[in-house]
Design a protein around this motif. Sequence first.
Motif, short mmCIF file in Angstrom:
data_model
loop_
_atom_site.label_atom_id
_atom_site.label_comp_id
_atom_site.label_asym_id
_atom_site.label_seq_id
_atom_site.Cartn_x
_atom_site.Cartn_y
_atom_site.Cartn_z
N GLY A 158 47.02 31.56 31.52
CA GLY A 158 45.64 31.46 31.95
C GLY A 158 44.82 30.56 31.04
N LEU A 161 45.77 26.97 31.78
CA LEU A 161 45.18 26.51 33.04
C LEU A 161 43.71 26.19 32.87
CD1 LEU A 161 46.84 28.95 35.58
CD2 LEU A 161 47.14 26.48 35.51
N LEU A 162 43.00 27.11 32.21
CA LEU A 162 41.57 26.92 32.04
C LEU A 162 41.27 25.73 31.11
CD1 LEU A 162 40.47 30.65 31.75
CD2 LEU A 162 40.01 29.09 33.64
N TYR A 194 49.60 22.66 44.26
CA TYR A 194 48.44 21.80 44.11
C TYR A 194 48.56 20.47 44.84
CZ TYR A 194 51.33 19.86 40.30
OH TYR A 194 52.36 19.31 39.55
N THR A 206 42.21 28.57 45.20
CA THR A 206 41.81 29.46 44.11
C THR A 206 40.76 28.80 43.24
OG1 THR A 206 43.41 28.62 42.49
CG2 THR A 206 44.19 30.29 44.07
N LYS A 207 40.20 29.57 42.32
CA LYS A 207 39.17 29.01 41.44
C LYS A 207 39.73 27.97 40.49
CE LYS A 207 39.45 33.03 38.32
NZ LYS A 207 38.67 34.17 37.76
N TRP A 208 41.05 27.92 40.36
CA TRP A 208 41.69 26.87 39.56
C TRP A 208 42.04 25.64 40.40
CZ3 TRP A 208 43.61 32.02 38.89
CH2 TRP A 208 43.15 32.63 37.72
N TYR A 260 44.22 25.56 43.00
CA TYR A 260 45.55 25.60 43.58
C TYR A 260 45.52 26.20 44.97
CZ TYR A 260 47.03 24.79 38.77
OH TYR A 260 47.20 24.26 37.53
#
Length: 571
Positions: free
Chosen positions: A14, A17-18, A40, A551-553, A555
């Motif tokens: 995490g 990723l962030l 992605y 998603t918020k990332w 993906y």
Amino acid sequence: MQRFFQHKYYLTIGVLLLSGIVLPGCVRGQLGKDNSEQYYNGMVVCAYPDAAKAGLDILKKGGNAVDAAVAVHFALAVTLPEAGNIGGGGFMVYRSAKGQTNTLDFREKAPAAASINMYLDSAGNVIPNMSLATHQASGVPGSVDGMIEAHKKYGKLKWAELVEPAIKLARDGFKITKRLANDLNRNANDFKARNPNKKYLLKDTRWQEGDILVQDDLANTLQLISDKGRDGFYDGDIADKIVAEMQTGKGMITRQDLKNYHSVWRKPLTGAYKGYKIITMPPPSSGGVALLQLLHSVEPYPLKQWGFNKDSTVQVMVEAERRVYADRSKYLGDPDFYKVPVDSLLKPAYIASRIKNFSWDAATPSNTIQPGSFAGYESDQTTHYSIVDKEGNAVAVTTTLNGSFGSKIFVGGAGFLLNNEMDDFSAKPGVPNMFGLIGGKANSIQPGKRMLSSMTPTIVEKDGKLFMVVGTPGGSTIITSVFQTILDVIDFNKSMQSAVNAKRFHHQWLPDVIEAEKDALDSLTIDKLTKKGYKIKVGGGIGRVDAILVTKWGYYQGGADPRGDDTKLGW
């Protein structure tokens, strides 16, 4: 493809990723309950594995979401004969990576020879099965024209390259699943009875999982479509075969009907729900109007606080559905033939007035609910696929033959099934169609008219960015299945796959009963609702939702419905 490691590694991943660090491999694991894979570069979710692969291969070749949609559509016509089609029609909702939206209506049309009372006998009664199981049941197909128009407007790769995977699947054959084998065996007697001297989808012994299904005539038809585009279907040899097939059973479709058919680009319906923008299909789909009405009806209520599928949540959703389906029966139809009061149906004050008069103490009997009124106004088998490409272009397509395998009548020499979409018209006001839906003047039969549909392909935005692509088959349950899936993600914080897996329930005004999947409602909820007068019928699966969540990332997270052979693939 690489899956993330187990829970003890989640924190480290995490942080990476962030921080914007890209991990090796083409698959990213979900930091959530079901450990779903995320992608992605693009994703395809549809009803059959081989069709999903066809779409993904196109994305990997540099095709965009519309290119992949064309490939998936024709591949489903081969691998999912009960719903995938070139002899049917459907709807597409499109959103570009830059936020531009459009919808394509490639719904079937009534032939020129159709008439308002064509399915009634001399006494004015509906003739059983005439709109379902005969050559007269078929509307003019729209699928091929729809794919051609979508590709013409938005496609990147060459047309022939997109049709080729389907040709190969038809000519070389593909391994059938257990579910498809069972469907073919179950319908074999109808295929034989309705198709004298034809052998399509038949064999001397029972179909078994893993058998190879080869469809040479269908491959030849697809090759003509590949080589000649629209003229390969609506003119020439295939058009001749369609007309010849019509003549064997007093069907109505003529060469002129085929020549005159054209799909239509329409302005999307848009609405808001708790800060999310809903982009969906306008009439002649009833799905978009109904979905927005349902979302607006329940928005003031604390569904998250009450809980997923708990009695208060179910009650307010059912009461909203009861009123929305009543409105559908009167006001929804083909806007090219009937003034559909979309703006009036979607006015917040009107929706609030409709939902406010139910009682928490008792169910509202459907026979006391009628379609609403406005000042100044006069009056099951389908498939869906969701696709997002590397750039973020998104497509939601729902397409159908209507009943499973449509009319179960094949076009001789061409190898594809005819639809039985004429049943989606109102054969007689107040008489239900095969899905139990009631209709009236707005959806009466007229030459060249598109029949009303429940198909609800939908795209959702959050803060101006793509959030979700969603849709499902299921006849009259399509609208409520999409409705519940959106609520499951937004209100109940479910992942995409969990939302798709979630047990569903459905109410459509008439008949006055809640249809629920097994274990959708717990015993306490059933007891509370039953004491209030709700009738609950527990049955089989509802819908087969295929959806994609961003998603918020950033993906892509897929949800492929376990109720069928539905498959999610990405890279």
